[in-house]
Design a protein around this motif. Structure first.
Motif, mmCIF file in Angstrom:
data_model
loop_
_atom_site.group_PDB
_atom_site.id
_atom_site.type_symbol
_atom_site.label_atom_id
_atom_site.label_comp_id
_atom_site.label_asym_id
_atom_site.label_seq_id
_atom_site.Cartn_x
_atom_site.Cartn_y
_atom_site.Cartn_z
ATOM 1 N N SER A 164 0.889 -26.070 2.544
ATOM 2 C CA SER A 164 1.513 -25.089 1.982
ATOM 3 C C SER A 164 2.067 -24.112 3.182
ATOM 4 C CB SER A 164 0.682 -23.980 1.169
ATOM 5 O OG SER A 164 1.585 -22.720 0.852
ATOM 6 N N GLN A 165 3.412 -23.822 2.971
ATOM 7 C CA GLN A 165 4.038 -22.825 4.349
ATOM 8 C C GLN A 165 3.966 -21.279 3.722
ATOM 9 O OE1 GLN A 165 5.399 -24.172 6.877
ATOM 10 N NE2 GLN A 165 4.232 -25.905 5.873
ATOM 11 N N ASP A 166 2.900 -20.853 2.825
ATOM 12 C CA ASP A 166 2.810 -19.584 2.406
ATOM 13 C C ASP A 166 2.195 -18.723 3.515
ATOM 14 O OD1 ASP A 166 2.384 -17.379 0.232
ATOM 15 O OD2 ASP A 166 0.791 -17.402 1.153
ATOM 16 N N PRO A 167 2.722 -17.745 4.047
ATOM 17 C CA PRO A 167 2.351 -17.046 5.327
ATOM 18 C C PRO A 167 0.877 -16.760 5.094
ATOM 19 C CG PRO A 167 4.286 -16.253 4.562
ATOM 20 C CD PRO A 167 4.086 -17.052 3.439
ATOM 21 N N SER A 168 0.406 -16.082 4.043
ATOM 22 C CA SER A 168 -1.101 -16.022 3.808
ATOM 23 C C SER A 168 -2.394 -17.158 4.038
ATOM 24 C CB SER A 168 -1.326 -15.300 2.437
ATOM 25 O OG SER A 168 -0.849 -14.071 2.329
ATOM 26 N N LEU A 169 -1.472 -18.322 3.517
ATOM 27 C CA LEU A 169 -2.325 -19.621 3.577
ATOM 28 C C LEU A 169 -2.220 -20.237 4.888
ATOM 29 C CD1 LEU A 169 -1.518 -21.377 -0.082
ATOM 30 C CD2 LEU A 169 -3.524 -19.954 0.744
#
Length: 414
Positions: free
Chosen positions: A355-360
């Motif tokens: 994932s490229q989600d900032p939190s992840l």
């Protein structure tokens, strides 16, 4: 607009710090006023002007301070409103218990709703579990000491990813004998450690701390015996004080793993950096500051909702809800439901890693930073064993009341 709700509280805290600084400035201005008063006799007009200027500045500072107090209170009220709204959005509002679909397995949100409705009858989740386990009806359900014994040790080529850690955990769970794994990684010349803790092993002896009774210890007693045993296993595997540790657990094992993050004795010895849980009810556990955690939950898995608590959403704590539809293979026992299957969560962990989600990205970077990359690692398995149920000895027979003749003799009558 994306942000962490904890940022509101952090902002309110900064405002509180400014308020304290302004209070100090007000006090300093008051002292300046007091120091200027003796000079009024030397130059009354200029002295009055100086005193008035200082007093005006002090009043202006006090006005700003009061405004900051009000802003801070408003920010905290906004945080509370956001949290309440988030809770209402996440947990479905079911009008009546009679309307609940009683199909098996239930969904995570259904059990979340039911549990959150039941637990308020007790002061806390722990009180509820204590009320069940600490009855004289069956005292054998209370936690008992857990011993640790080394089973074997080997060197293996290990891919230290989240997904592969969960797959190793599934194999460990299948052994059904109360074993945990302690893995030593060589991360750029420094040792780091991973602890794998399995979920509930139902068909096992009462001496297995991960049996159904273990759920009570995990959720009601902060895993007090298992946490101590995990610390001992790390020491026996060679982990030194201050060693960096990652804990991984599925279901009940996830609760034990998360309890490590709030145990002050364990944390005084080891540097727990990260906790990964899959299908675990851990909303009631708050980690010590600085410990990262990632929680995988499936919408079809009822187990993570069993505590009736929402996981906190903070910079250090992220929850990922898997929504893909899963089904048990034809003719296979679904157990606790296909959503609770460990391979299902391993597949979810692979999605998280990509994932490229900032939190992840921030969360997975901490995990990878501790365990490092592929390589040979030392794997030590330990068997945890709960002390057997104490043998119930028959109570001593009460003394028989004395006969009339004996009473008279004792009283001195002949």
């Amino acid at each position: 607009m994306s942000f962490q709700l904890e940022e509101l509280l952090r902002g309110a805290g900064k405002l509180d710090e400014l308020v304290q600084q302004l209070l100090a400035i007000e006090e300093e201005a008051r002292q300046v006023q007091h120091s200027l008063e003796p000079f009024l006799n030397d130059s009354y007009e200029s002295g009055c002007n100086a005193l008035n200027a200082v007093a005006g500045s002090r009043t202006a500072v006090g006005r700003v301070r009061q405004e900051l107090v009000e802003v801070s209170a408003s920010v905290r009220a906004s945080h509370r409103d956001y949290v309440e709204t988030e809770a209402k959005n996440v947990i479905p509002r079911i009008p009546a218990l009679a309307e609940l679909k009683l199909a098996w397995p239930p969904t995570r949100d259904t059990t979340h709703y039911v549990a959150s409705a039941l637990f308020p009858y007790w002061t806390s989740q722990e009180d509820a579990i204590h009320g069940i386990l600490e009855t004289p009806i069956d005292p054998d359900l209370r936690p008992r000491p857990v011993s640790v014994a080394r089973v074997d040790e080997s060197e293996e080529e290990i891919q230290p990813s989240m997904a592969e850690s969960l797959r190793r955990l599934e194999k460990l769970h299948a052994r059904n004998d109360g074993e945990i794994e302690v893995i030593r990684f060589d991360n750029n010349g420094s040792a780091s450690w991973m602890v794998l803790i399995p979920g509930t092993q139902r068909d096992s002896p009462n001496t297995n701390p991960f049996d159904i009774q273990g759920i009570g210890e995990a959720m009601g007693y902060d895993s007090e015996e298992v946490v101590s045993a995990v610390g001992q296993a790390l020491r026996e595997a060679g982990a030194e004080a201050g060693a960096q540790v990652v804990a991984v657990g599925h279901s009940q094992g996830g609760v034990h793993a998360m309890n490590l993050s709030q145990d002050k004795v364990f944390l005084s010895e080891f540097d727990l950096k990260y906790v990964l849980t899959a299908g675990a009810p851990v909303g009631d556990i708050t980690a010590e500051p600085g410990i990262r955690s990632l929680h995988l939950e499936h919408i079809q898995d009822w187990v993570p909702g069993a505590d009736g608590r929402l996981n906190a959403d903070t910079k250090d704590r992220v929850t990922v809800t898997l929504t893909n539809e899963v089904k048990a293979p034809e003719g296979e026992d679904p157990g606790l439901g296909p959503g609770h299957d460990q391979e299902n969560y391993a597949a979810g962990a692979e999605l998280v890693s990509g994932s490229q989600d900032p939190s992840l990205l921030a969360s997975t970077a901490v995990f990878a930073g501790v365990v490092g990359t592929n390589g040979v690692a030392k794997v030590t398995r330990f068997k945890l064993e709960r002390a057997p149920i104490p043998v119930q000895t028959s109570a001593a027979r009460p003394a028989q009341p004395p006969t009339i003749r004996e009473t008279k003799v004792g009283a001195g009558t002949r």
